[in-house]
Write an enzyme that holds these catalytic residues in place. Structure first.
Site, mmCIF file in Angstrom:
data_model
loop_
_atom_site.group_PDB
_atom_site.id
_atom_site.type_symbol
_atom_site.label_atom_id
_atom_site.label_comp_id
_atom_site.label_asym_id
_atom_site.label_seq_id
_atom_site.Cartn_x
_atom_site.Cartn_y
_atom_site.Cartn_z
ATOM 1 N N SER A 171 -9.811 -9.835 2.655
ATOM 2 C CA SER A 171 -9.007 -8.934 3.483
ATOM 3 C C SER A 171 -9.826 -8.040 4.411
ATOM 4 O O SER A 171 -9.281 -7.492 5.362
ATOM 5 C CB SER A 171 -8.101 -8.061 2.615
ATOM 6 O OG SER A 171 -8.846 -7.078 1.941
ATOM 7 N N LYS A 195 -9.820 -0.969 2.003
ATOM 8 C CA LYS A 195 -9.123 -1.077 3.290
ATOM 9 C C LYS A 195 -9.668 -0.024 4.259
ATOM 10 O O LYS A 195 -10.412 0.864 3.876
ATOM 11 C CB LYS A 195 -7.612 -0.857 3.126
ATOM 12 C CG LYS A 195 -6.933 -1.754 2.119
ATOM 13 C CD LYS A 195 -6.923 -3.194 2.527
ATOM 14 C CE LYS A 195 -6.271 -4.046 1.427
ATOM 15 N NZ LYS A 195 -6.542 -5.430 1.574
#
Length: 160
Positions: free
Chosen positions: A39, A75
């Site tokens: 990700s 993230k």
């Protein structure tokens, strides 16, 4: 016997103090994390090692690690408390301004919860997204991240 105990005590005191400092640093100041998954590609790859700062306050663009439902995520901070975040035509807007994102490769990605809409972040709420947008589970799917879920901010990577 007394000499031996005195020598042992002189040796043990610095060792115990050193261990205590190490425990404090790793639990309250910084720690090491390993990236798992795709990700955050191309910025970070699975297996990359990062050190995170557990003291600082996150800023837009910072890479953070947070915990949700017993799982840790890595993230990028897109929206800060008080911001209004929206996504239109695979472009991210924060407070009406297009966000310059030179760290992503995708030309097209799904805006999820904020596609052609917006989210207004409250106090202690953050909007996060992975750099590999088409393969990231992030705020577009599960909503905002709360300040108390954030474990730390990346301040150094060992693999670059």
């Amino acid at each position: 016997m007394k000499k031996r105990f005195k020598r042992l005590r002189k040796l043990l005191i610095p060792v115990v103090c050193g261990l205590g400092v190490g425990v404090v640093i790793s639990n309250f100041v910084m720690c090491r994390v390993t990236v798992e998954g795709v990700s955050m590609n191309p910025t970070y790859y699975s297996g990359d090692t990062l050190f995170i700062d557990r003291i600082s306050t996150p800023e837009r663009g910072d890479v953070v690690t947070f915990s949700r439902n017993g799982k840790n995520y890595i993230k990028r901070i897109i929206g800060l408390p008080g911001d209004k975040v929206s996504i239109r035509d695979s472009m991210v807007f924060v407070n009406g301004e297009k966000l310059d994102e030179d760290y992503i490769n995708e030309k097209k990605f799904d805006g999820g919860l904020v596609e052609n809409s917006f989210v207004k972040l409250g106090d202690k709420e953050y909007f996060v997204m992975g750099d590999n947008r088409n393969y990231s589970l992030d705020s577009r799917t599960f909503g905002v991240v709360y300040e108390d879920e954030i474990l730390g901010i990346k301040f150094m990577d060992l693999d670059r």
